[in-house]
Design a protein around this motif. Structure first.
Motif, mmCIF file in Angstrom:
data_model
loop_
_atom_site.group_PDB
_atom_site.id
_atom_site.type_symbol
_atom_site.label_atom_id
_atom_site.label_comp_id
_atom_site.label_asym_id
_atom_site.label_seq_id
_atom_site.Cartn_x
_atom_site.Cartn_y
_atom_site.Cartn_z
ATOM 1 N N GLY A 115 2.777 6.446 -6.879
ATOM 2 C CA GLY A 115 2.197 7.765 -7.480
ATOM 3 C C GLY A 115 2.567 9.141 -6.993
ATOM 4 O O GLY A 115 2.522 10.197 -7.904
ATOM 5 N N ILE A 116 3.205 9.514 -5.909
ATOM 6 C CA ILE A 116 3.634 10.324 -5.362
ATOM 7 C C ILE A 116 4.951 11.015 -6.470
ATOM 8 O O ILE A 116 5.111 12.080 -6.896
ATOM 9 C CB ILE A 116 4.190 10.606 -4.092
ATOM 10 N N ALA A 139 -0.238 2.429 -12.799
ATOM 11 C CA ALA A 139 1.108 2.114 -12.234
ATOM 12 C C ALA A 139 1.091 1.354 -10.837
ATOM 13 O O ALA A 139 1.894 0.619 -10.269
ATOM 14 C CB ALA A 139 2.079 3.287 -12.302
ATOM 15 N N MET A 140 0.294 2.206 -10.150
ATOM 16 C CA MET A 140 0.056 1.754 -8.857
ATOM 17 C C MET A 140 -0.789 0.169 -8.666
ATOM 18 O O MET A 140 -0.234 -0.442 -7.726
ATOM 19 C CB MET A 140 -0.674 2.598 -7.934
ATOM 20 N N LYS A 141 -1.711 0.160 -9.613
ATOM 21 C CA LYS A 141 -2.383 -1.119 -9.605
ATOM 22 C C LYS A 141 -1.335 -2.225 -9.741
ATOM 23 O O LYS A 141 -1.314 -3.332 -9.169
ATOM 24 C CB LYS A 141 -3.548 -1.182 -10.591
ATOM 25 N N ARG A 142 -0.547 -1.878 -10.741
ATOM 26 C CA ARG A 142 0.411 -3.046 -11.211
ATOM 27 C C ARG A 142 1.312 -3.575 -10.036
ATOM 28 O O ARG A 142 1.779 -4.611 -9.898
ATOM 29 C CB ARG A 142 1.310 -2.633 -12.442
ATOM 30 N N HIS A 143 1.828 -2.458 -9.408
ATOM 31 C CA HIS A 143 2.692 -2.967 -8.196
ATOM 32 C C HIS A 143 1.816 -3.709 -7.122
ATOM 33 O O HIS A 143 2.500 -4.572 -6.519
ATOM 34 C CB HIS A 143 3.195 -1.424 -7.446
ATOM 35 N N ILE A 144 0.366 -3.404 -6.811
ATOM 36 C CA ILE A 144 -0.100 -4.050 -5.796
ATOM 37 C C ILE A 144 -0.349 -5.247 -6.109
ATOM 38 O O ILE A 144 -0.423 -6.489 -5.506
ATOM 39 C CB ILE A 144 -1.552 -2.989 -5.496
ATOM 40 N N LEU A 151 0.964 -1.190 -0.224
ATOM 41 C CA LEU A 151 0.106 -0.060 -0.111
ATOM 42 C C LEU A 151 0.800 1.294 -0.018
ATOM 43 O O LEU A 151 0.812 2.071 -0.935
ATOM 44 C CB LEU A 151 -0.874 -0.158 1.235
ATOM 45 N N SER A 152 1.867 1.323 1.053
ATOM 46 C CA SER A 152 2.555 2.546 1.105
ATOM 47 C C SER A 152 3.603 2.767 -0.185
ATOM 48 O O SER A 152 3.906 3.553 -0.534
ATOM 49 C CB SER A 152 3.278 2.547 2.146
ATOM 50 N N GLN A 153 3.981 1.318 -0.505
ATOM 51 C CA GLN A 153 4.998 1.605 -1.823
ATOM 52 C C GLN A 153 4.141 2.104 -3.047
ATOM 53 O O GLN A 153 4.763 2.759 -3.863
ATOM 54 C CB GLN A 153 5.168 0.006 -1.858
ATOM 55 N N ALA A 154 2.927 1.719 -3.184
ATOM 56 C CA ALA A 154 2.187 2.141 -4.445
ATOM 57 C C ALA A 154 1.861 3.775 -4.031
ATOM 58 O O ALA A 154 1.861 4.403 -5.121
ATOM 59 C CB ALA A 154 0.653 1.513 -4.367
ATOM 60 N N ILE A 155 1.588 3.962 -3.053
ATOM 61 C CA ILE A 155 1.520 5.461 -2.787
ATOM 62 C C ILE A 155 2.550 6.157 -3.129
ATOM 63 O O ILE A 155 2.736 7.475 -3.677
ATOM 64 C CB ILE A 155 1.083 5.815 -1.273
ATOM 65 N N ASN A 156 3.858 5.694 -2.613
ATOM 66 C CA ASN A 156 5.093 6.490 -3.048
ATOM 67 C C ASN A 156 5.270 6.350 -4.453
ATOM 68 O O ASN A 156 6.051 7.434 -5.123
ATOM 69 C CB ASN A 156 6.343 5.684 -2.254
ATOM 70 N N ILE A 177 -6.595 1.036 3.955
ATOM 71 C CA ILE A 177 -6.499 2.150 3.177
ATOM 72 C C ILE A 177 -5.335 3.009 3.462
ATOM 73 O O ILE A 177 -4.699 2.893 4.279
ATOM 74 C CB ILE A 177 -7.794 3.170 3.493
ATOM 75 N N ASP A 178 -5.021 3.830 2.325
ATOM 76 C CA ASP A 178 -3.851 4.758 2.378
ATOM 77 C C ASP A 178 -4.219 5.768 1.156
ATOM 78 O O ASP A 178 -5.245 5.736 0.432
ATOM 79 C CB ASP A 178 -2.707 4.031 1.958
ATOM 80 N N ASN A 179 -3.610 6.894 1.298
ATOM 81 C CA ASN A 179 -3.702 8.023 0.261
ATOM 82 C C ASN A 179 -2.635 8.979 0.144
ATOM 83 O O ASN A 179 -1.835 8.927 1.117
ATOM 84 C CB ASN A 179 -5.133 8.592 0.656
#
Length: 282
Positions: free
Chosen positions: A209-210, A226-231, A202-207, A274-276
């Motif tokens: 995106g950021i 890109a975030m979905k692929r990582h998750i 979760l936090s890796q995907a957030i990073n 959740i995360d954001n």
């Protein structure tokens, strides 16, 4: 610091404080407090003369198949944290105190509650709005403090306060994370060792995106893909949603051309986390 169980007790104490000209902050929680909650209590203690922390697992915001009965509870542990961080009262009512027999009045909202968590948890925000409205009426705080991890909740509460002309300042406080990046959550206690490691997606995907936004990417599909692929590369992870929405309306947008929220919800095993990130914070 004391624990009170009834609405009358809280009202008497707050009335006494206000008769002395003291300001009052409210930190609404569902208990099993952690460092994220502590940061909210710290902020209230800094901004106000007195702080009330509500500690109530609100049955109205849980769906019939959700984790109401298993949600972690430990009032003694919570009391120690509240006292350490400068809280003055814990309001820890029973459900029967908040919802008397025959209770049938609700606070609901359209538009903002139809996306993100509102899609998979259809009763959730009616429960949140109702209980928070009740807490605001009971405590009558000058300020109330909510974490940005629950970003949609924060937006909903701010909108409700504006719509209903409530004279309360709503303060959003930053996400508090574990050393490895996982956002603090009471539900993290559900994770076994393997799931806890997997939850870092979760936090890796957030990073991810950021990083893309910082590098000038504004196409929402490119970022979320890109975030979905990582998750999705994590076998224990199942995506509920990965979306970028208008911060004011919670509606999906095609490009980041206004203040926006990138929010994700992911099941790690049976635990929904959740995360954001807010684009305005980048």
């Amino acid at each position: 610091m004391k624990i009170v169980k009834t609405i009358d007790e809280v009202r008497r104490q707050v009335k006494e404080w206000k008769s002395q000209g003291l300001s009052v902050g409210l930190v609404p929680t569902m208990g099993y407090l952690h460092e994220g909650h502590a940061s909210l209590i710290d902020a209230s203690h800094r901004d106000n003369d007195r702080t009330v922390v509500s500690d109530f697992v609100n049955p109205m915001q849980f769906g019939p198949t959700e984790d109401l009965e298993s949600y972690p509870r430990d009032i003694e542990r919570d009391a120690a944290l509240v006292e350490e961080h400068g809280g003055d009262i814990i309001f820890n009512p029973e459900p029967s105190e908040m919802y008397h027999e025959g209770f049938s009045s609700f606070v609901d909202m359209d538009v903002l509650t139809k996306e993100l968590c509102g899609l998979s948890r259809p009763v959730h925000f009616r429960g949140v709005c109702t209980v928070v409205s009740k807490l605001f009426n009971i405590v009558q705080p000058d300020r109330a403090y909510f974490g940005k991890k629950d970003a949609q909740q924060l937006a909903v509460i701010r909108h409700m306060v504006d719509d209903l002309n409530m004279d309360i300042e709503i303060i959003g406080c930053p996400i508090v994370r574990e050393e490895d990046g996982l956002a603090k959550s009471s539900r993290n206690t559900y994770l076994n060792a393997e799931e806890r490691k997997a939850a870092l997606v979760l936090s890796q995907a957030i990073n991810i995106g950021i990083g893309m936004v910082r590098n000038g990417e504004n196409d929402c599909a490119a970022i979320t893909d890109a975030m979905k692929r990582h998750i999705s590369a994590e076998p224990l992870a199942k995506i509920d949603y990965v979306k970028i929405v208008d911060l004011a309306t919670m509606q999906q947008i095609p490009v980041i051309d206004r203040p926006a929220l990138c929010a994700i919800a992911v099941y790690i095993g049976s635990t929904r986390l959740i995360d954001n990130f807010f684009t305005e914070d980048i």
